[in-house]
Design a protein around this motif. Structure first.
Motif, short mmCIF file in Angstrom:
data_model
loop_
_atom_site.label_atom_id
_atom_site.label_comp_id
_atom_site.label_asym_id
_atom_site.label_seq_id
_atom_site.Cartn_x
_atom_site.Cartn_y
_atom_site.Cartn_z
N THR A 59 0.81 -1.35 0.19
CA THR A 59 -0.03 0.05 -0.14
C THR A 59 1.02 1.42 -0.22
O THR A 59 0.33 2.29 0.01
CB THR A 59 -0.81 -0.08 1.24
N ARG A 88 -4.80 1.12 -1.08
CA ARG A 88 -5.00 0.32 0.24
C ARG A 88 -5.52 -0.89 0.09
O ARG A 88 -5.77 -1.37 -0.86
CB ARG A 88 -6.64 1.25 0.78
N ILE A 120 -7.18 -5.56 -2.83
CA ILE A 120 -6.35 -4.31 -2.95
C ILE A 120 -7.17 -3.30 -3.74
O ILE A 120 -7.77 -3.46 -4.88
CB ILE A 120 -5.12 -4.31 -3.87
N PRO A 178 -4.44 1.97 4.48
CA PRO A 178 -2.89 1.96 3.84
C PRO A 178 -2.20 0.95 4.89
O PRO A 178 -1.29 0.26 4.53
CB PRO A 178 -2.44 3.60 4.13
#
Lengths: 414, 414
Positions: free
Chosen positions: A23, A29, A47, A152
């Motif tokens: 990330t 993220r 993802i 993240p």
């Protein structure tokens, strides 16, 4: 977004992150959780990019290509972009016929709905047991929670959610400068059985915040895959589900990278570094492995020949068991070279076990067996063959063949 | 010469001897003894024919072809005849350079001298560790004694003298009638590591008292080898020394067999039976094996495709460990088929584990797992794949992959 100072060493002209995170490239993220496909461990991951990213993928060569690969390919063909990847482990959704395709599409549909993005921007990836239907109810119920968890900081959860028989999570990250702007390239991967050259083999996800147009990203992914993921072998089996994907958010703000861009070589080195690092981690974590084996063949007439030779040696069951037993039996290296199909002159071959020359001019050099044994107890084990014929070279990665490989695979499902 | 009544069953239109002897075809004698290459076990053997026999040979495809193969080939090229084979185990005389060639020639020279026959009628065969010089003094000293021991009863001594990691001796014999005359075909072989398709792989000796001219014998040996010895795999490694030879004494008194001879088909079946029987014995005795695995692929478009598919399945480490663990994991069979390179339609594939249909139309059929497990506990284990596409078929043989394979090969020399 970036609180921690990244500890880094410089390799391949780029900074290598000590705590790699998929990330880390701007815009990404990730998340991972337990949806109930496996008994206990995390088995569903995602993802997501905040913008539709340039995307590329390479797929297994196995004729039984699993349903999720077909669905991902369809989506990618629309505009060469992806914004999300939904990944499950524990079930490959392979050899599942019409129902498998429907299931993969429903995974995509629900993910798109929750993220409020078009369906074709969602890639679908599965790994695990072949031939069983996905537990769709549990999976669909888990997707909203997965979307909620996207962050993240999702690195670790995501990396765990994609594992099967892996013993550790696999990630890699480098940073480089493109036109004065910092660009990040990061990846995550899983192994660890059915790992063999020819794409196929494993899952890997590479993210970058560089701006790269889809066709350029596809070209670099293909080229780098041939030199990295396609050069690893654990057991010679090439799976139905393996896939490497790349997403480029473009949020680093550079002008789009192409082969003519002055920073292209640096970007290629960075991209290749991440892919090679992940490939080595997959090989090191081969089922039952105790050591990574790195075989480099130099002096070949062609790169294709060097690759064949390196792959034959690293894939030989006899070489792999010799490494496990730390037996400097160079005859097995020479034998594998001999059947690799590479073109060479047997009388000019040199073989090195670590730093020790075992064969010169195709014949054994008196060797200190204890020293040879010590070289094979290193991790990684380095084997080198010089064909003394041309300028081409290649490196392949694998692992030793151990009792645990047999144990793991003789009792996979039971 | 023939005191014992041969107990026999009829298969392939010929009588299969229950107590096969390589010396059974008229004109052949054999012997084997301990010359001191290995620590204790027999390591030097000889087969001799009382007349110069029609002869044929196929050799390993490995680029590092060992010295004895070169010497045998040279001799055979002179007139297509052989009268004696000198065979040692424990040392492959491979990667031994100029000295290795000289040593192989000295083995031949001394054998010819003791037998009082021309050198080119002596074949030289070695198997064992690669890269160490032969202990020539001990071997040359042993040859006169070996010649003295030559006898029709030498079957067992000879078969023992050629073994390396084999756990049992391998022999096969059939009898058929050609023009009213009894013809015998008998063979002996050794495995059991570095065994993989592409010739290479192992040693086998086939003797017959049929009259067959050398070029005809070479054609049938090549054809039968492709369907038998080249269809076995133990570990995917194809050695530097493997060779199959055939000698035909002609003492049965038939008119020379050719493709036009009315009894040619019967002879081909007999010859193939012996080769297949030896090939299966080699596979069954693969290093560490507990079970023979027989994979038949039917319904292929081409024989080449059927062979590729059968070999990929029988060679897959994951299939081999699943057999060892008696896990009816048909996904691994399908996966190996998928990367075999055979051309087929995934949606038409059928897979059988023993008598149980596990896959139909490329999708799993609900299966009683316990019944599947029982099928994999049989010896041999029979796996069958129908591609439902054409009329070609092929069978390949291998074995399971076990803890003992790892143990044997992690400690071969130490």
């Amino acid at each position: 977004m970036e609180q921690l100072q990244v500890r880094a060493v410089v390799t391949d002209g780029c900074k290598v992150a000590k705590e790699p995170r998929i990330t880390s490239p701007r815009g990404f993220r990730a998340a991972g959780l337990h949806a109930g496909i496996k008994r206990k461990r995390k088995d569903l991951g995602m993802i997501v990019c905040e913008v539709p990213a340039s995307a590329a993928a390479v797929y297994t060569m196995n004729a039984f290509q699993a349903a999720p690969l077909k669905v991902t390919r369809e989506g990618l063909e629309v505009e060469g972009r992806m914004q999300a990847m939904i990944v499950n482990s524990g079930n490959a959704n392979a050899c599942t016929g019409r129902r498998g395709l429907d299931d993969a599409r429903r995974m995509r549909q629900e993910t798109a709905r929750q993220l409020k993005i078009p369906e074709h921007l969602v890639g679908v990836v599965s790994t695990g047991v072949i031939g069983e239907p996905l537990p769709m109810d549990r999976m669909l119920r888990a997707i909203p929670g997965l979307v909620e968890q996207l962050a993240p900081e999702g690195q670790d959860s995501f990396c765990r959610s994609i594992l099967t028989t892996d013993t550790f999570t696999k990630a890699s990250e480098v940073r480089l400068t493109v036109q004065g702007k910092e660009v990040r390239v990061a990846g995550a991967a899983k192994g660890s059985g059915m790992v063999h050259p020819n794409m196929a083999t494993m899952l890997a996800f590479i993210n970058t915040d560089a701006a790269v147009e889809p066709p350029v990203l596809q070209r670099i992914l293909r080229k780098v895959t041939d030199q990295t993921f396609n050069m690893i072998t654990v057991d010679g089996d090439c799976s139905t589900n393996d896939m490497v994907t790349a997403m480029a958010s473009g949020l680093a703000g550079n002008e789009p990278l192409t082969e003519d861009h002055p920073d292209w070589p640096a970007f290629c080195r960075a991209f290749a570094h991440v892919a090679r690092d992940l490939a080595r981690q997959i090989a090191r974590d081969g089922e039952g492995a105790t050591r990574l084996v790195e075989v480099t063949v130099t002096g070949a007439e062609t790169e294709e020949g060097a690759r064949r030779a390196a792959k034959a040696i690293v894939g030989s069951s006899l070489v792999k068991t010799a490494v496990f037993g730390a037996d400097p039996n160079w005859g097995r290296i020479v034998c594998a070279l001999g059947y690799s199909g590479a073109i060479f002159d047997p009388d000019r071959v040199e073989v090195y076990i670590g730093s020790i020359c075992a064969v010169r001019d195709g014949r054994p050099v008196p060797m200190d067996e204890a020293a040879g044994r010590r070289e094979l107890e290193q991790d990684p084990v380095r084997l080198r063959v010089n064909l003394n014929r041309g300028a081409a070279q290649a490196t392949a990665w694998g692992c030793d063949l151990t009792y645990d490989y047999v144990r793991i695979n003789a009792s996979y499902r039971t």
